[in-house]
Design a protein around this motif. Structure first.
Motif, PDB file in Angstrom:
ATOM      1  N   LEU A 175      -3.055   0.058   0.315  1.00  0.00           N
ATOM      2  CA  LEU A 175      -4.241   0.307   1.131  1.00  0.00           C
ATOM      3  C   LEU A 175      -4.738  -0.984   1.773  1.00  0.00           C
ATOM      4  O   LEU A 175      -5.192  -0.981   2.929  1.00  0.00           O
ATOM      5  N   ASP A 178      -2.569  -1.688   4.641  1.00  0.00           N
ATOM      6  CA  ASP A 178      -2.914  -0.823   5.776  1.00  0.00           C
ATOM      7  C   ASP A 178      -4.031  -1.438   6.610  1.00  0.00           C
ATOM      8  O   ASP A 178      -4.009  -1.370   7.845  1.00  0.00           O
ATOM      9  N   THR A 179      -5.005  -2.036   5.931  1.00  0.00           N
ATOM     10  CA  THR A 179      -6.107  -2.653   6.684  1.00  0.00           C
ATOM     11  C   THR A 179      -5.612  -3.862   7.474  1.00  0.00           C
ATOM     12  O   THR A 179      -6.091  -4.125   8.581  1.00  0.00           O
ATOM     13  N   ALA A 182      -3.888  -2.479  10.570  1.00  0.00           N
ATOM     14  CA  ALA A 182      -4.875  -1.949  11.512  1.00  0.00           C
ATOM     15  C   ALA A 182      -5.626  -3.080  12.201  1.00  0.00           C
ATOM     16  O   ALA A 182      -5.906  -3.010  13.403  1.00  0.00           O
ATOM     17  N   TYR A 191      -9.170   0.242  12.265  1.00  0.00           N
ATOM     18  CA  TYR A 191      -9.530  -0.664  11.170  1.00  0.00           C
ATOM     19  C   TYR A 191     -10.699  -0.110  10.367  1.00  0.00           C
ATOM     20  O   TYR A 191     -10.703  -0.184   9.128  1.00  0.00           O
ATOM     21  N   GLU A 193     -11.513   2.948   9.771  1.00  0.00           N
ATOM     22  CA  GLU A 193     -11.057   4.022   8.892  1.00  0.00           C
ATOM     23  C   GLU A 193     -10.295   3.474   7.689  1.00  0.00           C
ATOM     24  O   GLU A 193     -10.518   3.903   6.551  1.00  0.00           O
ATOM     25  N   SER A 194      -9.386   2.541   7.925  1.00  0.00           N
ATOM     26  CA  SER A 194      -8.608   1.983   6.812  1.00  0.00           C
ATOM     27  C   SER A 194      -9.494   1.153   5.888  1.00  0.00           C
ATOM     28  O   SER A 194      -9.279   1.121   4.673  1.00  0.00           O
ATOM     29  N   ASP A 195     -10.483   0.497   6.445  1.00  0.00           N
ATOM     30  CA  ASP A 195     -11.412  -0.306   5.648  1.00  0.00           C
ATOM     31  C   ASP A 195     -12.197   0.587   4.691  1.00  0.00           C
ATOM     32  O   ASP A 195     -12.342   0.280   3.499  1.00  0.00           O
TER      33      ASP A 195
END
Length: 272
Positions: A175, A178-179, A182, A191, A193-195
């Motif tokens: 996860l 992922d940030t 992004a 960003y 959303e991933s945050d």
């Protein structure tokens, strides 16, 4: 002044009239057939003769149509949140539900319902007989949100650092990565959303669903843009913010409370 949202064309939203699943087509008329009741009696496809049951059987209930209106409203809400974070909806501007509905290809109703939710989240305010105005936010409000988030989350993170084994923090590394991806894309909406997903997963380890919900609401509010649009935080800011996620996981896995405390406070102070 009303203005329609820009950048919404081609979102692929179904028109509201197409959103539901229709009931299967019925015969033009119940077929006429010779049955026990005599010639010319209309019999339904279910086998029940109009006005009576056949052989005492209970008629089956007709299937109800599946209405997917909530799905349309949810899609509109997600798109509006994305547009807000990306700066496509300008703070201080008023947007009407019909104008936004035209851009989505839906009626004004699901747009209005989505906007009402955004009003509860502090992103817009209702302007009677006109529409919804995007809230004008300043640095002070952002600082206040960061302070409240720190008051809630820092003690939780310190407690988790003492109790959660290192391998559980390692499970969250995808996860965090992922940030980073992004952030490297430069897309504020992606960003954001991933945050939220990363922070939600960390806090979920405490097992308090109420706390997770409150923290996520505060987090979302901190992501609404300041006056001046998305240029206030560029790609470099997002990348630096994402890098703190990886550093925080390492500190949590090592149980380094001082570093955890410093990183969380710094992370909140730079968010938004």
């Amino acid at each position: 002044m009303e203005r329609s949202a820009q950048g919404f064309a081609g979102t692929g939203f179904p028109r509201e009239r197409d959103a539901g699943v229709g009931v299967p087509a019925q015969p033009r008329a119940a077929r006429r057939e010779r049955g026990p009741a005599g010639p010319g009696v209309e019999a339904h496809a279910s086998g029940a003769v109009r006005g009576e049951h056949t052989h005492g059987e209970t008629p089956l209930p007709r299937p109800r149509p599946v209405v997917q209106r909530a799905s349309v409203r949810g899609q509109v809400l997600d798109a509006l949140r994305t547009a807000l974070v990306a700066g496509e909806l300008t703070p201080g501007e008023v947007y009407s539900a019909p104008a936004l509905g035209d851009r989505f290809g839906v009626s004004a109703t699901p747009v209005r319902e989505a906007m009402q939710q955004l009003a509860l989240e502090g992103a817009v305010e209702v302007v009677p007989n006109r529409g919804f105005r995007v809230i004008v936010r300043g640095a002070r409000e952002l600082a206040e949100l960061a302070e409240v988030r720190a008051l809630i989350e820092v003690p939780v993170m310190l407690r988790l650092a003492r109790t959660v084994p290192a391998e559980r923090w390692a499970d969250l590394r995808p996860l965090a990565e992922d940030t980073v991806r992004a952030a490297a894309s430069g897309c504020r909406a992606a960003y954001a959303e991933s945050d939220r997903a990363f922070h939600r997963a960390m806090l979920a380890l405490c097992g308090n669903e109420q706390l997770v919900g409150i923290a996520e609401d505060l987090h979302r509010r901190s992501q609404w843009p300041l006056v001046g649009g998305p240029a206030t935080r560029g790609r470099a800011d997002l990348v630096a913010d994402a890098a703190e996620h990886t550093a925080l996981l390492e500190a949590l896995g090592a149980g380094d409370l001082d570093v955890v405390r410093a990183l969380v406070r710094e992370h909140f102070a730079g968010a938004g």
